[in-house]
Design a protein around this motif. Sequence first.
Motif, PDB file in Angstrom:
ATOM      1  N   ALA A 262       0.857  -1.184   0.000  1.00 54.48           N
ATOM      2  CA  ALA A 262       0.000   0.000   0.000  1.00 54.48           C
ATOM      3  C   ALA A 262       0.887   1.226   0.000  1.00 54.48           C
ATOM      4  CB  ALA A 262      -0.927   0.016   1.220  1.00 54.48           C
ATOM      5  N   THR A 263       0.376   2.304  -0.539  1.00 53.81           N
ATOM      6  CA  THR A 263       1.107   3.575  -0.463  1.00 53.81           C
ATOM      7  C   THR A 263       0.812   4.317   0.822  1.00 53.81           C
ATOM      8  OG1 THR A 263      -0.667   4.710  -1.663  1.00 53.81           O
ATOM      9  CG2 THR A 263       1.159   3.832  -2.968  1.00 53.81           C
ATOM     10  N   GLY A 264      -0.228   3.897   1.523  1.00 56.80           N
ATOM     11  CA  GLY A 264      -0.557   4.552   2.778  1.00 56.80           C
ATOM     12  C   GLY A 264      -1.367   3.651   3.693  1.00 56.80           C
ATOM     13  N   ASP A 279       0.165   7.633  11.160  1.00 58.80           N
ATOM     14  CA  ASP A 279       0.559   7.029   9.884  1.00 58.80           C
ATOM     15  C   ASP A 279       1.464   5.824  10.159  1.00 58.80           C
ATOM     16  OD1 ASP A 279       1.041   6.464   7.270  1.00 58.80           O
ATOM     17  OD2 ASP A 279       2.261   8.237   6.852  1.00 58.80           O
ATOM     18  N   THR A 281       2.611   3.896   7.670  1.00 64.66           N
ATOM     19  CA  THR A 281       3.361   3.576   6.460  1.00 64.66           C
ATOM     20  C   THR A 281       4.875   3.533   6.694  1.00 64.66           C
ATOM     21  OG1 THR A 281       1.610   4.708   5.236  1.00 64.66           O
ATOM     22  CG2 THR A 281       3.599   4.137   4.021  1.00 64.66           C
ATOM     23  N   GLY A 370      -7.986   1.141  -4.855  1.00 64.55           N
ATOM     24  CA  GLY A 370      -7.359   2.443  -4.655  1.00 64.55           C
ATOM     25  C   GLY A 370      -7.576   2.998  -3.271  1.00 64.55           C
ATOM     26  N   SER A 371      -8.695   2.660  -2.635  1.00 66.46           N
ATOM     27  CA  SER A 371      -8.985   3.161  -1.295  1.00 66.46           C
ATOM     28  C   SER A 371      -9.822   2.142  -0.542  1.00 66.46           C
ATOM     29  CB  SER A 371      -9.728   4.503  -1.371  1.00 66.46           C
ATOM     30  OG  SER A 371     -10.097   4.966  -0.077  1.00 66.46           O
ATOM     31  N   THR A 373     -11.424   1.939   3.204  1.00 68.88           N
ATOM     32  CA  THR A 373     -11.653   2.677   4.441  1.00 68.88           C
ATOM     33  C   THR A 373     -12.938   2.176   5.087  1.00 68.88           C
ATOM     34  OG1 THR A 373     -13.005   4.447   3.477  1.00 68.88           O
ATOM     35  CG2 THR A 373     -10.610   4.712   3.364  1.00 68.88           C
ATOM     36  N   SER A 395      -7.600   3.618   7.090  1.00 64.68           N
ATOM     37  CA  SER A 395      -7.526   4.049   5.687  1.00 64.68           C
ATOM     38  C   SER A 395      -6.306   3.422   5.040  1.00 64.68           C
ATOM     39  CB  SER A 395      -7.441   5.574   5.603  1.00 64.68           C
ATOM     40  OG  SER A 395      -7.328   5.995   4.259  1.00 64.68           O
ATOM     41  N   ALA A 397      -4.466   3.225   1.297  1.00 65.33           N
ATOM     42  CA  ALA A 397      -4.418   3.804  -0.043  1.00 65.33           C
ATOM     43  C   ALA A 397      -3.631   2.893  -0.977  1.00 65.33           C
ATOM     44  CB  ALA A 397      -3.777   5.194  -0.009  1.00 65.33           C
ATOM     45  N   ASP A 398      -4.134   2.714  -2.215  1.00 65.41           N
ATOM     46  CA  ASP A 398      -3.507   1.820  -3.196  1.00 65.41           C
ATOM     47  C   ASP A 398      -3.199   0.465  -2.560  1.00 65.41           C
ATOM     48  OD1 ASP A 398      -3.648   3.624  -5.242  1.00 65.41           O
ATOM     49  OD2 ASP A 398      -1.679   4.485  -4.845  1.00 65.41           O
TER      50      ASP A 398
END
Length: 469
Positions: A262-264, A279, A281, A370-371, A373, A395, A397-398
């Motif tokens: 994931a990017t986030g 965060d 990540t 893409g998301s 949540t 959440s 992301a990607d």
Amino acid sequence: MATKETPQLRSISACLAVFLGLLSILNTGNCDEQVPLIMWTSEGVSVPSQSPPTAGHIVGQQQLASYLEKALSVGPRNVVLFLQDKMSIEDFTMYGGAFGNKQDSVFPNLEGALRSSSSPLVLPAVSWPASNAVIGQLQDQLDTSPLYMDPETLSQLRLNASSPALLVFRLPYGFGADLMSAKDILSGNDEMIGQVLSTMKTQSVPYTAIYTALQPSREAASLSMEAGVGGGRSLLQIKEKEGIYGPVEFKEGDDTCIMLWATGLSVSILRSGRWEEHDLTPSTFGEGVSPKLGGSTCDKSKARLVLNYEKVLGHSSFKLIFAMSQRHYKVSARRWFTLDAVELEYDGTKATFNGSRHVYAPAEYSYRCGSVTNFRWPVLIPRTSKDPANQWRVSFADFQIQGFNVTGSDFSYASDCAGFFSAGIWMGLITSLLMLLVLTYGLHMIMQLHTMDRFDDPKGPAISVPLTE
């Protein structure tokens, strides 16, 4: 130069990183003012990698000097400079196989060199006055004069790893060249690069290679719009394949059985009427980052990935858990896997989100969205109304995950969460329906028109129409 690919090479080739960097600013600058610069070291030389500039940033003379100084301070000081007359981003877009046809690429030797280098550096946009000064900058840092060479004379030269050298090879581009001749010229330049690198390899002298140009190629710039239209999809595919960092892998023995990327990754908790976010990540992904996966398990029917953290939002112990399972469904006559739950365990408390209703894919595929949540277009739902999950937000992301049938270190084909009827499709359908209604109404009105049933004869008496009619 032969570039035979071995199984030990990374699955993410360096050449894809190059073309991604070049394409990333395709529409963010004036190509008449910029040239790309590519720098790499010989095979077997390990040097710290440098961070490339952000997309759209133009590297000036001082910043370029800083890049060169850092590279030469720790890397080989035998520099091979391939200086082309003209070059632009579109040269790589049009002739580098960036449209999915890698067999049509005219840069096989360049790609092979980048693939074998430990830390290639790509500067997609360098101001061409700075690229013009690159010889002078290298001359000052190496404290030696440049030697203008060709492949034949290089074979007669004996280099010494302890004595710096600046070897300059001029490469043509051609003025007024059409599409085919420009491709042939670039292919010939790549062959020359291959010959030079092959000769350097036979001398067993470590080197730093640089490929850039004196000014942009206006011929390629005129094709930028054509290239941009076809390259968008390829850019997405390259980005998807390359990624920013490697995925999280849980191995059972020597085989990888769970993968996550994931990017986030972020979590938030509601305290005193305000959401506090953390965060995850940086603690999960990145170079040199090894997340703790204690408690993770996997078998043929169930998989459980446990990410262990410390000091998250005031909790000394925090776990992010992905629980998955797979089973055979008779209706579809195939096996599917589902993300049954996403759990947050912190200081003895567990918050559980149900994801099986929305997060699923064929068992031999991976799942990507893409998301993901639980608050904006929620995919994850708290298990009960009284579950502690109602006080949390998660959440991703990607997001991409695979818990079964993992082969090697690559994700399988991704089953995307995007539905067929996107917002754009609905807008197009509604607009078309409105236009169809207007057309139908107009045709109906035209069909209601009737001609007169009486006509006035100029040679006969005038028609008298009683008012009663």
